[in-house]
Design a protein around this motif. Structure first.
Motif, PDB file in Angstrom:
ATOM      1  N   TYR A  50      41.711  -4.039  33.439  1.00 30.85           N
ATOM      2  CA  TYR A  50      40.960  -2.884  34.164  1.00 30.85           C
ATOM      3  C   TYR A  50      42.171  -1.667  34.518  1.00 30.85           C
ATOM      4  O   TYR A  50      43.277  -2.268  34.803  1.00 30.85           O
ATOM      5  N   VAL A  51      41.666  -0.506  34.758  1.00 31.58           N
ATOM      6  CA  VAL A  51      42.752   0.389  35.254  1.00 31.58           C
ATOM      7  C   VAL A  51      41.894   0.896  36.540  1.00 31.58           C
ATOM      8  O   VAL A  51      40.647   1.139  36.490  1.00 31.58           O
ATOM      9  N   GLN A  52      42.816   1.482  37.488  1.00 32.77           N
ATOM     10  CA  GLN A  52      42.105   1.895  38.572  1.00 32.77           C
ATOM     11  C   GLN A  52      42.914   3.220  39.035  1.00 32.77           C
ATOM     12  O   GLN A  52      44.117   3.218  39.309  1.00 32.77           O
ATOM     13  N   SER A  53      42.438   4.313  39.134  1.00 31.41           N
ATOM     14  CA  SER A  53      43.003   5.878  39.608  1.00 31.41           C
ATOM     15  C   SER A  53      42.546   5.964  40.979  1.00 31.41           C
ATOM     16  O   SER A  53      41.919   5.213  41.396  1.00 31.41           O
ATOM     17  N   LEU A  65      37.227   0.387  39.363  1.00 33.91           N
ATOM     18  CA  LEU A  65      38.207   0.082  38.229  1.00 33.91           C
ATOM     19  C   LEU A  65      37.058   0.391  36.987  1.00 33.91           C
ATOM     20  O   LEU A  65      35.883   0.037  36.897  1.00 33.91           O
ATOM     21  N   GLN A  66      38.059   0.536  36.110  1.00 34.80           N
ATOM     22  CA  GLN A  66      37.442   1.077  34.510  1.00 34.80           C
ATOM     23  C   GLN A  66      37.927  -0.243  33.624  1.00 34.80           C
ATOM     24  O   GLN A  66      39.172  -0.291  33.586  1.00 34.80           O
ATOM     25  N   LEU A  67      37.062  -0.655  32.778  1.00 33.79           N
ATOM     26  CA  LEU A  67      37.537  -1.643  31.813  1.00 33.79           C
ATOM     27  C   LEU A  67      38.220  -0.860  30.747  1.00 33.79           C
ATOM     28  O   LEU A  67      37.641  -0.155  29.870  1.00 33.79           O
ATOM     29  N   LEU A  68      39.564  -1.399  30.471  1.00 35.12           N
ATOM     30  CA  LEU A  68      40.110  -0.899  29.321  1.00 35.12           C
ATOM     31  C   LEU A  68      39.912  -1.812  28.023  1.00 35.12           C
ATOM     32  O   LEU A  68      39.662  -1.100  26.672  1.00 35.12           O
ATOM     33  N   LEU A  69      39.835  -2.939  27.962  1.00 32.08           N
ATOM     34  CA  LEU A  69      39.492  -3.922  27.148  1.00 32.08           C
ATOM     35  C   LEU A  69      39.265  -5.255  27.418  1.00 32.08           C
ATOM     36  O   LEU A  69      39.537  -5.609  28.667  1.00 32.08           O
ATOM     37  N   LYS A  70      39.155  -6.151  26.590  1.00 27.14           N
ATOM     38  CA  LYS A  70      38.478  -7.469  27.131  1.00 27.14           C
ATOM     39  C   LYS A  70      38.661  -8.357  25.700  1.00 27.14           C
ATOM     40  O   LYS A  70      38.760  -8.142  24.752  1.00 27.14           O
ATOM     41  N   TYR A  71      38.936  -9.851  26.150  1.00 31.34           N
ATOM     42  CA  TYR A  71      39.059 -10.707  25.064  1.00 31.34           C
ATOM     43  C   TYR A  71      38.272 -11.985  25.508  1.00 31.34           C
ATOM     44  O   TYR A  71      38.247 -12.654  26.245  1.00 31.34           O
ATOM     45  N   PHE A  72      37.407 -12.193  24.409  1.00 29.88           N
ATOM     46  CA  PHE A  72      36.568 -13.444  24.628  1.00 29.88           C
ATOM     47  C   PHE A  72      37.020 -14.583  23.817  1.00 29.88           C
ATOM     48  O   PHE A  72      37.227 -15.640  24.033  1.00 29.88           O
ATOM     49  N   SER A  73      36.958 -14.205  22.528  1.00 34.33           N
ATOM     50  CA  SER A  73      37.454 -15.091  21.615  1.00 34.33           C
ATOM     51  C   SER A  73      37.601 -14.414  20.297  1.00 34.33           C
ATOM     52  O   SER A  73      37.599 -13.212  20.131  1.00 34.33           O
ATOM     53  N   GLY A  74      38.220 -14.953  19.148  1.00 31.81           N
ATOM     54  CA  GLY A  74      38.439 -14.347  17.928  1.00 31.81           C
ATOM     55  C   GLY A  74      39.836 -13.758  17.773  1.00 31.81           C
ATOM     56  O   GLY A  74      40.695 -14.232  18.103  1.00 31.81           O
ATOM     57  N   ASP A  75      39.773 -12.720  17.126  1.00 33.39           N
ATOM     58  CA  ASP A  75      41.444 -11.946  16.932  1.00 33.39           C
ATOM     59  C   ASP A  75      41.951 -11.755  18.225  1.00 33.39           C
ATOM     60  O   ASP A  75      41.295 -11.259  19.123  1.00 33.39           O
ATOM     61  N   THR A  76      43.117 -12.185  18.211  1.00 32.76           N
ATOM     62  CA  THR A  76      43.893 -12.505  19.649  1.00 32.76           C
ATOM     63  C   THR A  76      44.256 -10.925  19.511  1.00 32.76           C
ATOM     64  O   THR A  76      44.987 -10.720  20.810  1.00 32.76           O
ATOM     65  N   LEU A  77      44.483  -9.820  18.877  1.00 27.96           N
ATOM     66  CA  LEU A  77      44.716  -8.605  19.139  1.00 27.96           C
ATOM     67  C   LEU A  77      43.484  -7.830  19.342  1.00 27.96           C
ATOM     68  O   LEU A  77      42.834  -7.661  18.460  1.00 27.96           O
TER      69      LEU A  77
END
Lengths: 114, 113
Positions: A36-39, A44-56
């Motif tokens: 998350y990013v916070q100005s 907070l704003q979500l930038l990205l998430k990882y749940f499963s699968g492709d690790t990138l």
């Protein structure tokens, strides 16, 4: 104990330079991972998430992160930083059973030099 | 689509008073979580509500309480305020528990004098 560590409290990079923010976690279950990013003065704003699968995983604003299970890491990267990227960045971990209960790192404050 | 709305944005209280903060989730989101953010402790989970029931609770004293209404709006209350309760209180909503993708509001900045 479950925890998230962001080793760098403050990072300064030049505009146009590459960026890597580190995140290490300790978690008993299969983790869901977030950045998350916070100005200033904002939520907070979500930038990205990882749940499963492709690790990138790719996120918004040109950010990406790589999940490395063997290193318990989920580092955030951006190839070319813009002045508007100056903010505080938080890594967080959760799991399917914990729902809205995330464990956050202490944050990394990013400054961008012109 | 409106985001997560928190009111009030700023408030000042004195020790011993109580405060109620409000959170309206994104339309269609039924789960609401609350976090406290301070410079010293960072972001700490307070509680999560779903279908008007507290689903999860963090490690905070009983002075901190919350509730959720049938329209998914949520309130949190802090009684007998202490100086250390000064913080940014963030509300986040998600479609349902387990969805994990939290959308945060801008927060309510509480100052206790």
């Amino acid at each position: 104990a479950q925890s998230v560590t962001q080793p760098d409290i403050h990072i300064t990079v030049s505009e146009g330079a590459s960026l890597e923010l580190r995140c290490n976690y300790s978690y008993g279950a299969t983790p869901y991972l977030f950045w998350y990013v916070q100005s200033p003065g904002q939520g907070l704003q979500l930038l990205l998430k990882y749940f499963s699968g492709d690790t990138l995983v790719q996120g918004i604003k040109g950010f990406e992160a790589e999940f490395k299970r063997s290193q318990s890491s989920f580092n955030l990267r951006k190839p070319s930083v813009h002045w508007s990227d100056a903010a505080e960045y938080f890594c967080a971990v959760g799991d399917n059973n914990q729902g809205g209960k995330l464990i956050f790192g202490q944050g990394t404050e990013l400054s961008v030099k012109p | 689509k409106a985001g997560v709305t928190q009111t009030p944005r700023y408030l000042i209280k004195t020790r011993g008073q109580q405060v109620t903060l409000s959170c309206s989730p994104i339309s269609g989101h039924r789960s609401v979580s609350w976090y406290q953010q301070t410079p010293g402790q960072g972001l700490q989970f307070l509680f999560e509500y779903f279908s008007e029931t507290q689903r999860n609770k963090g490690n905070f004293p009983g002075r901190f309480s919350g509730r959720q209404f049938s329209n998914s709006r949520s309130e949190m209350n802090v009684s007998t305020l202490e100086l250390g309760d000064s913080a940014l209180y963030l509300c986040a909503s998600s479609l349902a528990p387990g969805a994990n993708v939290l959308t945060f509001g801008a927060g309510s900045r509480l100052t206790v004098l």
